[in-house]
Design an enzyme around this catalytic site. Structure first.
Site, short mmCIF file in Angstrom:
data_model
loop_
_atom_site.label_atom_id
_atom_site.label_comp_id
_atom_site.label_asym_id
_atom_site.label_seq_id
_atom_site.Cartn_x
_atom_site.Cartn_y
_atom_site.Cartn_z
N SER A 1 0.82 -1.21 0.00
CA SER A 1 0.00 0.00 0.00
C SER A 1 0.86 1.27 0.00
O SER A 1 1.73 1.43 -0.86
CB SER A 1 -0.95 -0.03 1.20
OG SER A 1 -1.92 0.96 1.10
N ASP B 1 -9.54 -2.98 -6.68
CA ASP B 1 -9.11 -2.30 -5.45
C ASP B 1 -9.47 -0.82 -5.53
O ASP B 1 -8.93 -0.08 -6.35
CB ASP B 1 -7.60 -2.48 -5.28
CG ASP B 1 -7.08 -1.96 -3.94
OD1 ASP B 1 -7.85 -1.28 -3.24
OD2 ASP B 1 -5.92 -2.23 -3.60
N HIS C 1 -8.13 -4.78 -0.62
CA HIS C 1 -6.85 -4.07 -0.66
C HIS C 1 -5.74 -4.83 0.05
O HIS C 1 -4.56 -4.68 -0.27
CB HIS C 1 -7.05 -2.70 -0.01
CG HIS C 1 -5.82 -1.85 0.03
ND1 HIS C 1 -5.20 -1.39 -1.10
CD2 HIS C 1 -5.09 -1.37 1.07
CE1 HIS C 1 -4.15 -0.66 -0.77
NE2 HIS C 1 -4.07 -0.64 0.55
#
Length: 651
Positions: free
Chosen positions: A417, A503, A550
């Site tokens: 991320s 996502d 995610h």
């Protein structure tokens, strides 16, 4: 019959009561439903009411029982909870009413229950400020009342003790957290009285009220975990308890109705130590394990500090099995995050333990932007300070190498991320400092994302990254480090980028643009330097997985499929446990570090059960990026970007 009514809480106005469904009815219903389209539910939370009268299961929401017949819950819409509802079962049926709705687009709402289960809180938090409403569950009138109105840069969290509020607020020296107290009847900030402020360099991470004691989870300057116990009747007699030196993560257990003793139960772990249950008895100043503690003597936890460019000391946690002086030839896996004030994830991970047993060293760089050193640690690397996170990561690597730990040719970097921002920026600035990099759900287009207010999280994330549209200084700062916008013609480390097709937090389009720019830069580099025979071209693998989670696949079978792809050159596994244990790290990085095939940049578009389809815009973009779907010929080693229907072709 189900032993108690089961409530499925989905959409705001939908509550399904399964309490009166018999087993025979279930079978009949299942047979009828076989002719219809099946709907799969993903359960997020399960909660029993205080007297175990009802069981509530929520889908995409969070919920708390205020009483045995009253449930407060939120619902998730567009990655954000903004509404609170009340489900009232006291009349024999079920009545749903709206309790609260947040209008600010950058505020997230959740409900929580105090440890003594007397106060329910509605927590409304943005990245930089808080506002809390309380509901006294001991009274018949369950109307919320405000603690302290929102004001810029004020963060606070509330617990309850004997009709007093125990508040953790960033009103201490340097805007760090301290413990304050206020009467439940006068909760506003003017009534706050300081009870305890930690020593400089100690960062408070969490707070619990256990009996007549406030227990703080904190980190020291070296990022070690400690417990600080503050007697609420005599706060000046606060004391500190050291946790085992190997402890890197802690998870406290919330007390249930049947467990009202003056004891705090919690789990401690590290990436290579499974969770161990401990009990804290504040009255006796006693800390003891509930179960036998595994002997950690085989694994060493070394705490280091790297000096960053501006003189700031950055903590590094190093895990290894062989002595420190024997790590020069050891491969090393480096972890980084550094955003949103969150600590780097250091919970137990079986594959990391496997790496240690194979002679690897594991390094965790607690760079600025994260929360390991307190709120100021995050503030230093927010907005225009973001480049400091990249400088910190560079300093950590240099310090590790100069300390005799591994070398650039044996070092791999992993991030997920927002951790991809400092990782990707380092690759642009100093690509020769690492040999390989693996990014999961990587955030790589900071500038493009912050310029697009139509994306779900852009408005609230501008408090972290800056507003390039309304502030020229923010745009200049983002442009200086954004991984996508700083790719240059040079040789890069080998990369595995794992992205998820739907996502919403990190749109696939940004990962695709990054891959395209990287492909062009590598091609340009080798075209301009045709005689660089001693320089190996990197392997760039884009692995696109189905789904919108995610943090990776939520479905167990899809998770196994992803692990299988990343471990393709392992022997066939005999069972699911072995597949889970053999993480991608062990095979992936050996593949990157020792692969001797033709230079290529490969894109793997994986879809469970089928090859890629050109029916969607994203699939068309993938095909456009690849330029070809054929395997590169050995006669043409400078063909860089291809797409494969099957991951087998990459190996």
């Amino acid at each position: 019959m189900i032993p108690f009514p089961l409530l499925i809480v989905g959409e705001p106005e939908q509550v399904l009561n399964l309490g009166q469904v018999s087993r025979g009815d279930e079978r009949t219903e299942i047979q009828n439903e076989e002719k219809k389209l099946r709907v799969q539910w993903t359960i997020q939370r399960i909660r029993l009411s205080p007297q175990e009268k009802h069981l509530a299961v929520t889908l995409k929401s969070n919920h708390k029982w205020a009483t045995d017949d009253v449930l407060f819950y939120t619902t998730l819409e567009s990655l954000r909870c903004s509404k609170v509802f009340c489900l009232d079962l006291t009349s024999g049926g079920s009545r749903i009413t709206s309790v609260y709705e947040e209008t600010l687009p950058d505020v997230f709402v959740e409900v929580a229950l105090s440890r003594d289960q007397q106060i329910l809180s509605i927590n409304c938090n943005s990245r930089t400020s808080s506002e809390v409403l309380l509901i006294d569950t001991t009274k018949s009138n369950l109307e919320p009342f405000l603690v302290q109105p929102r004001q810029p840069d004020l963060l606070y969290h509330v617990e309850h003790w004997r009709r007093w509020l125990i508040i953790l607020a960033n009103t201490g020296p340097g805007q760090e957290y301290q413990v304050v107290q206020a009467p439940l009847s006068e909760p506003h900030m003017l009534s706050w009285v300081s009870l305890f402020s930690p020593n400089p360099g100690t960062a408070v991470k969490d707070m619990d009220v256990v009996g007549d004691h406030c227990v703080l989870v904190a980190r020291t300057r070296a990022s070690e975990l400690v417990l600080i116990v503050v007697p609420l009747t005599h706060p000046k007699e606060a004391y500190t308890l050291q946790l085992p030196s190997w402890a890197c993560a802690i998870e406290t257990k919330k007390a249930a109705l049947a467990d009202q003793r003056n004891v705090l139960e919690f789990l401690i772990s590290s990436p290579v130590h499974p969770p161990v249950s401990y009990c804290l008895y504040p009255e006796d100043r006693l800390l003891s394990p509930r179960t036998g503690v595994e002997n950690p003597s085989n694994y060493t936890t070394t705490r280091l500090q790297a000096c960053s460019q501006d003189g700031t000391l950055v903590p590094v946690t190093l895990l290894h099995e062989v002595p420190l002086e024997s790590l020069r030839q050891a491969p090393m896996l480096v972890h980084v995050y550094g955003a949103y004030g969150r600590d780097l994830n250091m919970e137990f991970c079986p594959e990391k333990r496997l790496l240690l047993e194979k002679g690897w060293a594991l390094a965790y760089c607690h760079i600025r932007g994260g929360g390991e050193q307190g709120l100021s640690w995050q503030r230093q690397a927010r907005m225009e300070g973001k480049p400091k996170a990249v400088e910190d990561l560079q300093a950590c690597l240099q310090h590790l190498f100069s300390s005799g730990v591994s070398s650039p040719s044996l070092t791999a970097l992993t991030a997920c991320s927002a951790g991809a921002v400092p990782a990707g920026a380092l690759c642009n600035r100093h690509p020769h400092m690492i040999r390989a990099i693996a990014l999961q759900a990587p955030f790589l287009d900071v500038l493009g994302t912050m310029e697009d207010p139509s994306l779900l999280l852009t408005l609230e994330d501008r408090e972290e990254w800056g507003d390039p549209v309304g502030n020229p200084k923010h745009k200049l700062s983002i442009t200086s480090y954004c991984p996508l916008h700083n790719i240059t013609p040079q040789n890069y480390p080998s990369m595995l980028l794992t992205a998820y097709r739907s996502d919403a937090r990190v749109p696939l389009a940004g990962v695709l643009r990054y891959t395209e720019q990287l492909k062009k830069a590598i091609r340009t580099h080798f075209t301009m330097n045709p005689h660089s025979e001693c320089e190996k071209a990197p392997n760039i693998v884009l692995n696109i997985q189905p789904g919108a989670n995610h943090f990776g696949p939520s479905d167990f079978e899809l998770m196994l499929e992803e692990v299988k792809i990343k471990n393709k050159n392992l022997p066939q596994h005999r069972n699911k446990s072995e597949i889970c244990l053999m993480s991608f790290c062990f095979v992936l990085f050996f593949f990157f570090l020792h692969y001797t095939g033709s230079p290529q940049t490969s894109i793997s578009a994986h879809r469970a059960g089928s090859g890629p389809s050109t029916g969607s815009t994203q699939e068309e973009e993938i095909l456009r990026l690849s330029g070809s779907r054929k395997k590169p010929s050995n006669k043409n080693p400078n063909s860089y970007c291809y797409i494969y229907n099957n991951y087998d072709d990459l190996l």
